[in-house]
Design an enzyme around this catalytic site. Structure first.
Site, short mmCIF file in Angstrom:
data_model
loop_
_atom_site.label_atom_id
_atom_site.label_comp_id
_atom_site.label_asym_id
_atom_site.label_seq_id
_atom_site.Cartn_x
_atom_site.Cartn_y
_atom_site.Cartn_z
N ASP A 1 0.86 -1.17 0.00
CA ASP A 1 0.00 0.00 0.00
C ASP A 1 0.90 1.23 0.00
O ASP A 1 1.69 1.42 0.94
CB ASP A 1 -0.90 -0.02 1.24
N ASN B 1 0.90 6.11 -10.18
CA ASN B 1 -0.47 6.01 -10.67
C ASN B 1 -1.48 5.70 -9.56
O ASN B 1 -2.66 5.99 -9.72
CB ASN B 1 -0.55 4.93 -11.76
N TYR C 1 -10.33 14.65 -3.56
CA TYR C 1 -9.64 14.14 -4.75
C TYR C 1 -8.97 15.28 -5.52
O TYR C 1 -7.82 15.16 -5.95
CB TYR C 1 -10.66 13.43 -5.64
#
Length: 243
Positions: A62, A89, A155
């Site tokens: 992670d 990414n 985000y």
């Protein structure tokens, strides 16, 4: 693995990350596919890398977990010495209006994108300093990081932060021959937009269609190549004309 340049792609098991892995394999790189939990998807991507003429392996960690990243990258560098290309990414979304956003949704999105960028890029960059010329970092941001988007305060903040971090880092390492760039996709045909109302999102795109992961991957491949040898600190939008 035979003596080829090595590329590490975080979040490489699916979507844009998978297409980047395959495109870089076609371009002559061996690929390290990072994934968080979906082992089957990572193995499928590795199979596609082999079909594209590359070699490689999948590595589970992670990117938001600093100790796990340290151990994984340390192991890779002991094995391969240098990672020549890094594609940041990995990212997640947890969309809701800001007034109703739980703190955990803010933290998880920021930690995956921004902490992940720091956790992975710092040790990989250290290895690139041994090679310098021809090394490249490409980070996947988003149109949301440029324009903002309703319901995506977390985000948008994370993706905008990646742009700022990449521009600053590009200035720090440009003289060393290491290039740092950003690709900012728009609405791309991945799991992230499967539940979005297609008739509404198409109205947002001047080209009138959703982009394909391969179209993003080809831009990433260009930025990693010697054809982009004088490009650093830039943000390339792949969004069908969205502004």
């Amino acid at each position: 693995m035979e003596d080829k340049k090595l590329a590490l792609v975080t979040g490489g098991s699916r979507g844009i990350g998978r297409s980047v892995c395959v495109e870089l394999a076609r371009a002559g790189y061996n690929i390290i596919i990072n994934y968080k939990s979906n082992t089957a998807a990572a193995q499928e991507t590795l199979g596609l890398v082999h079909e594209a003429g590359g070699d490689g392996e999948s590595v589970q960690f992670d990117v938001a977990d600093a100790p796990a990243v340290h151990d994984a990258i340390d192991g890779l560098l002991k094995k391969y010495k240098t990672i020549h290309v890094l594609v940041n990414n990995a990212g997640i979304a947890a969309d809701t209006l800001f007034a109703m956003m739980p703190q955990k949704d803010w933290q998880s999105v920021i930690q995956t994108s921004l902490d992940g960028f720091f956790n992975v890029t710092k040790p990989v960059l250290t290895s690139m300093l041994r090679v310098k010329k021809g090394c490249s970092v490409v980070t996947i941001s988003s149109v949301s990081g440029i324009t903002g988007n309703r319901g995506q305060t977390n985000y948008s903040a994370a993706k905008a932060g990646l742009i700022g971090a990449s521009k600053a880092l590009a200035q720090e390492v440009a003289r060393l021959g290491i290039r740092i760039n950003v690709v900012a996709p728009g609405l791309i045909e991945t799991e992230m937009i499967k539940s979005a109302p297609r008739e509404i999102i198409l109205k947002l795109i001047p080209m009138g269609r959703v982009g394909m992961p391969e179209e993003v991957a080809k831009v990433v491949r260009f930025l990693c190549s010697d054809d982009a040898s004088y490009i650093t600190g830039q943000v390339i939008s792949v969004n069908g004309g969205m502004v």
